[in-house]
Design a protein around this motif. Structure first.
Motif, PDB file in Angstrom:
ATOM      1  N   GLY A 153      50.493  47.568  18.723  1.00 21.58           N
ATOM      2  CA  GLY A 153      51.664  47.918  19.504  1.00 21.58           C
ATOM      3  C   GLY A 153      51.448  49.038  20.493  1.00 21.58           C
ATOM      4  O   GLY A 153      52.361  49.363  21.270  1.00 21.58           O
ATOM      5  N   GLU A 154      50.263  49.645  20.506  1.00 17.68           N
ATOM      6  CA  GLU A 154      49.973  50.728  21.437  1.00 17.68           C
ATOM      7  C   GLU A 154      49.340  50.171  22.718  1.00 17.68           C
ATOM      8  O   GLU A 154      48.887  49.024  22.755  1.00 17.68           O
ATOM      9  CB  GLU A 154      49.033  51.748  20.783  1.00 17.68           C
ATOM     10  N   THR A 155      49.321  51.001  23.738  1.00 14.71           N
ATOM     11  CA  THR A 155      48.655  50.650  24.997  1.00 14.71           C
ATOM     12  C   THR A 155      47.444  51.545  25.174  1.00 14.71           C
ATOM     13  O   THR A 155      47.549  52.771  25.091  1.00 14.71           O
ATOM     14  CB  THR A 155      49.599  50.817  26.204  1.00 14.71           C
ATOM     15  N   VAL A 156      46.289  50.937  25.399  1.00 16.98           N
ATOM     16  CA  VAL A 156      45.034  51.658  25.570  1.00 16.98           C
ATOM     17  C   VAL A 156      44.527  51.418  26.984  1.00 16.98           C
ATOM     18  O   VAL A 156      44.355  50.266  27.401  1.00 16.98           O
ATOM     19  CB  VAL A 156      43.975  51.206  24.543  1.00 16.98           C
ATOM     20  N   LEU A 157      44.294  52.494  27.720  1.00 15.59           N
ATOM     21  CA  LEU A 157      43.752  52.405  29.077  1.00 15.59           C
ATOM     22  C   LEU A 157      42.284  52.831  29.036  1.00 15.59           C
ATOM     23  O   LEU A 157      41.961  53.922  28.544  1.00 15.59           O
ATOM     24  CB  LEU A 157      44.538  53.286  30.043  1.00 15.59           C
ATOM     25  N   ILE A 158      41.403  51.972  29.542  1.00 19.04           N
ATOM     26  CA  ILE A 158      39.968  52.208  29.454  1.00 19.04           C
ATOM     27  C   ILE A 158      39.366  52.230  30.857  1.00 19.04           C
ATOM     28  O   ILE A 158      39.580  51.306  31.642  1.00 19.04           O
ATOM     29  CB  ILE A 158      39.284  51.114  28.608  1.00 19.04           C
ATOM     30  N   GLN A 159      38.618  53.281  31.142  1.00 23.35           N
ATOM     31  CA  GLN A 159      37.961  53.409  32.442  1.00 23.35           C
ATOM     32  C   GLN A 159      36.561  52.815  32.382  1.00 23.35           C
ATOM     33  O   GLN A 159      35.729  53.233  31.578  1.00 23.35           O
ATOM     34  CB  GLN A 159      37.876  54.880  32.854  1.00 23.35           C
ATOM     35  N   GLY A 160      36.296  51.831  33.250  1.00 21.56           N
ATOM     36  CA  GLY A 160      34.954  51.282  33.369  1.00 21.56           C
ATOM     37  C   GLY A 160      34.651  50.157  32.400  1.00 21.56           C
ATOM     38  O   GLY A 160      35.467  49.801  31.534  1.00 21.56           O
ATOM     39  N   THR A 161      33.419  49.603  32.536  1.00 17.39           N
ATOM     40  CA  THR A 161      33.021  48.444  31.736  1.00 17.39           C
ATOM     41  C   THR A 161      31.637  48.638  31.123  1.00 17.39           C
ATOM     42  O   THR A 161      30.893  47.682  30.912  1.00 17.39           O
ATOM     43  CB  THR A 161      33.023  47.169  32.598  1.00 17.39           C
ATOM     44  N   GLY A 162      31.256  49.889  30.843  1.00 21.60           N
ATOM     45  CA  GLY A 162      30.006  50.168  30.160  1.00 21.60           C
ATOM     46  C   GLY A 162      30.145  49.962  28.660  1.00 21.60           C
ATOM     47  O   GLY A 162      31.121  49.368  28.178  1.00 21.60           O
ATOM     48  N   GLY A 163      29.178  50.474  27.912  1.00 22.98           N
ATOM     49  CA  GLY A 163      29.132  50.211  26.481  1.00 22.98           C
ATOM     50  C   GLY A 163      30.313  50.727  25.699  1.00 22.98           C
ATOM     51  O   GLY A 163      30.919  50.007  24.893  1.00 22.98           O
ATOM     52  N   VAL A 164      30.672  52.006  25.883  1.00 27.20           N
ATOM     53  CA  VAL A 164      31.818  52.570  25.162  1.00 27.20           C
ATOM     54  C   VAL A 164      33.091  51.824  25.561  1.00 27.20           C
ATOM     55  O   VAL A 164      33.930  51.503  24.710  1.00 27.20           O
ATOM     56  CB  VAL A 164      31.949  54.076  25.440  1.00 27.20           C
ATOM     57  N   SER A 165      33.227  51.531  26.831  1.00 30.29           N
ATOM     58  CA  SER A 165      34.435  50.872  27.327  1.00 30.29           C
ATOM     59  C   SER A 165      34.611  49.485  26.729  1.00 30.29           C
ATOM     60  O   SER A 165      35.706  49.126  26.259  1.00 30.29           O
ATOM     61  CB  SER A 165      34.392  50.779  28.853  1.00 30.29           C
ATOM     62  N   SER A 183      37.943  49.079  36.967  1.00 33.66           N
ATOM     63  CA  SER A 183      36.568  48.872  37.418  1.00 33.66           C
ATOM     64  C   SER A 183      36.575  48.774  38.934  1.00 33.66           C
ATOM     65  O   SER A 183      37.609  48.513  39.552  1.00 33.66           O
ATOM     66  CB  SER A 183      35.983  47.588  36.811  1.00 33.66           C
ATOM     67  N   SER A 184      35.412  48.977  39.535  1.00 30.72           N
ATOM     68  CA  SER A 184      35.280  48.792  40.980  1.00 30.72           C
ATOM     69  C   SER A 184      34.822  47.382  41.315  1.00 30.72           C
ATOM     70  O   SER A 184      34.659  47.035  42.484  1.00 30.72           O
ATOM     71  CB  SER A 184      34.260  49.795  41.549  1.00 30.72           C
TER      72      SER A 184
END
Length: 334
Positions: A153-165, A183-184
């Protein structure tokens, strides 16, 4: 199986990839006394991050009652960080810095410096978990009680598409969260959609992505943010986080110094939306094991972008640092 007297390893002195070199060194010998030591061989792969600090291995010799020859295991990052909050003395046990990393054929670990690898994952897939996976897990669950992962039910915003992301995207979706990713690259955003991302923002065509993130959440903001950019993105994270939300400071890919025309104090920004700003340095062994249980229950398959041979380790790092990967880059150790 008999162990060799010497092994191959790659070394670098923090002076540039052009100076990275392969060398031959004596095999490490376990020291006697308390804290049983396990010798492991890197049969398959390593994950590239933090000076090649993590690995998926199979034990070939053990004097530990906890581990047997043939066990498939994963190394933890800070070898003494077993429970709770990381402390100053744990920082002296980090693989890759300050301790030697894992880009070698054989390595010695203390029995508490490894965890059991999930049997359903290949070595390549499993090798992505000790740093990228645990960091992502801590970003979502590090502020919750051990044994009580959340996200539904939460919203998660993730920057980028590397390993952690990408690990974060997979964990969040498996937890029942809604995920926004930036992502760019439109191509990488499309790859993210195939993994289940709910909403995607190209920050090149939409430089005011924080405003778009607010629109996509009906002006509520994201409950959890993976802050990977640093100087040029932190302000935007403060503007797009939910009231009472959590911003995880994970990286600083955009730099370490604020723009000269944007010097608002962090205290003011945190107060504006009653935000928690949390720095992340991986996580303890107990959280790694908690994550492994979750992965096995959900059967999450980590994303491996490309696999390089041991002899091509320098090329693998150059590929990683070029930033074109989606997910993780792996080295297969012969």
């Amino acid at each position: 199986m008999p162990l060799p007297d010497t092994i191959k390893k790659w070394v670098i002195s923090q002076d540039g990839l052009d100076n990275m070199k392969q060398t031959t060194v004596p095999l490490e010998v376990p020291w006697p006394g308390e804290g049983y030591i396990t010798i492991t061989r890197h049969l398959e792969v390593q994950h590239l991050l933090l000076c090649l600090a993590q690995t998926s291995v199979t034990i070939v010799a053990s004097n530990s009652s906890s581990w047997r020859v043939g066990d498939r295991v994963l190394s933890i990052f800070n070898q003494t960080h077993l429970t709770g909050q990381v402390k100053a003395y744990h920082m002296g046990s980090g693989l890759g810095l300050p301790l030697p990393g894992c880009l070698m054929q054989y390595k010695v670990f203390p029995e508490t410096g490894i965890v059991k690898a999930p049997q359903y994952l290949t070595d390549e897939e499993a090798s992505t978990l000790p740093i990228a996976g645990v960091t992502a897990w801590m970003a979502i669950n590090g502020m919750r009680r051990l044994g009580h992962p959340g996200g539904k039910g939460e919203t998660v915003l993730i920057q980028g598409t590397g390993g952690v992301s990408i690990n974060g995207l997979q964990i969040a979706k498996a937890s029942g969260a809604e995920v926004i990713i930036t992502s760019s690259s439109d191509a990488k955003l499309e790859q993210s959609r195939k993994l289940g991302v709910d909403k995607a923002i190209n920050y090149l065509t939409n430089p005011d992505w924080e405003e778009e993130a607010l629109k996509l959440t009906n002006d509520q903001g994201a409950d959890i943010i993976f802050e990977n950019g640093g100087a040029q993105t932190l302000r935007k994270s403060f503007e797009s986080v939910a009231f009472g939300g959590l911003i995880n400071c994970i990286g600083y890919l955009s730099g370490k110094q604020d723009a000269p025309d944007d010097r608002i104090n962090t205290t003011v920004l945190a107060l504006k939306r009653n935000v928690t700003l949390k720095g992340l340095l991986n996580g303890p062994r107990e959280r790694f094991e908690e994550m492994m249980k979750f992965y096995e229950e959900k059967e999450i398959k980590p994303v491996v972008d490309m696999v390089f041979s041991f002899g091509d380790s320098k090329e693998a790092l150059k590929y990683l640092f070029a930033g074109g990967h989606f997910g993780k880059v792996v080295i297969k150790v012969d």
